[in-house]
Design a protein around this motif. Sequence first.
Motif, mmCIF file in Angstrom:
data_model
loop_
_atom_site.group_PDB
_atom_site.id
_atom_site.type_symbol
_atom_site.label_atom_id
_atom_site.label_comp_id
_atom_site.label_asym_id
_atom_site.label_seq_id
_atom_site.Cartn_x
_atom_site.Cartn_y
_atom_site.Cartn_z
ATOM 1 N N LEU A 183 -0.004 0.605 -4.441
ATOM 2 C CA LEU A 183 0.082 0.404 -3.328
ATOM 3 C C LEU A 183 -1.085 1.249 -2.674
ATOM 4 C CD1 LEU A 183 3.430 0.921 -1.206
ATOM 5 C CD2 LEU A 183 1.953 -1.215 -1.788
ATOM 6 N N MET A 184 -2.133 1.123 -1.870
ATOM 7 C CA MET A 184 -2.980 1.681 -0.978
ATOM 8 C C MET A 184 -2.749 3.186 -0.692
ATOM 9 S SD MET A 184 -5.893 0.304 -1.774
ATOM 10 C CE MET A 184 -6.912 0.535 -1.184
ATOM 11 N N ALA A 185 -3.479 3.723 -0.236
ATOM 12 C CA ALA A 185 -3.092 5.297 0.037
ATOM 13 C C ALA A 185 -2.642 5.289 1.344
ATOM 14 C CB ALA A 185 -4.298 6.484 0.315
ATOM 15 N N ASN A 186 -1.826 4.662 2.212
ATOM 16 C CA ASN A 186 -1.866 4.166 3.281
ATOM 17 C C ASN A 186 -0.590 3.750 3.175
ATOM 18 O OD1 ASN A 186 -2.493 1.537 3.085
ATOM 19 N ND2 ASN A 186 -3.196 1.601 5.131
ATOM 20 N N TYR A 200 7.611 -2.751 -9.543
ATOM 21 C CA TYR A 200 6.634 -3.277 -8.187
ATOM 22 C C TYR A 200 7.415 -2.320 -6.736
ATOM 23 C CZ TYR A 200 5.372 -6.932 -11.631
ATOM 24 O OH TYR A 200 4.716 -7.408 -12.845
ATOM 25 N N VAL A 201 6.324 -2.571 -6.367
ATOM 26 C CA VAL A 201 6.509 -1.201 -4.657
ATOM 27 C C VAL A 201 6.861 -2.542 -3.782
ATOM 28 C CG1 VAL A 201 6.737 0.443 -3.800
ATOM 29 C CG2 VAL A 201 5.865 1.012 -6.307
ATOM 30 N N PRO A 202 7.530 -3.160 -2.844
ATOM 31 C CA PRO A 202 7.315 -3.432 -1.641
ATOM 32 C C PRO A 202 6.055 -2.818 -0.586
ATOM 33 C CG PRO A 202 9.592 -2.175 -1.481
ATOM 34 C CD PRO A 202 9.367 -1.841 -2.958
ATOM 35 N N CYS A 203 5.343 -3.837 -0.761
ATOM 36 C CA CYS A 203 4.410 -3.609 1.099
ATOM 37 C C CYS A 203 5.956 -3.533 2.215
ATOM 38 C CB CYS A 203 3.723 -4.483 0.781
ATOM 39 S SG CYS A 203 2.413 -4.958 2.539
#
Length: 173
Positions: free
Chosen positions: A35-38, A22-25
């Motif tokens: 996550l999205m590109a941005n 998992y990656v934190p936003c």
Amino acid sequence: MATSDPENMEQLTPKVPEPVSYVPCPRCRGEYTKLMANGVCLDCQSSFQAEENDRKGRFQLALALLGKKGMEEYRFDKFEAHAGVLKASQEACKFDPAMMNLYLWGPAGSGKSHLAGAILRKYLLKGEKVVRVNPPGLFRLFRKLEGKEEEAELTRLGQAVVLVIDDLGVGKA
């Protein structure tokens, strides 16, 4: 009967799923698998898009009310505040319609309309409801209305966060 066929063995052996990372936003601090590109999650991306659309809509409304020149010129940083109008400029900059009313007066060319326009621009870009009228337009409007329509128009004017009645004292002598 046991089989030693490798193809059948592969089918019988349960696959162990890969561990999910998992990656934190960075915006909402939620944890996501992607996550999205941005660099933000899909929810935040949608929120960014909605905010951008809202900002564009507020800008278009301000442009329609003030015109291109008004949007460029009616700014506090473009107001030339000399000694005679310094206090008016300071009061206009700190004007908060939730806390106060503001009445600007002075001779023609002193910057009353500029300051009023800067206030309108500021609150339009914040998404607040503003109304700008001049006395002849206001009089014409109310002259043609019936009782209930007049009441509805007064309610509409009263719901504005900022109401500017410009050139109140201008008229033929």
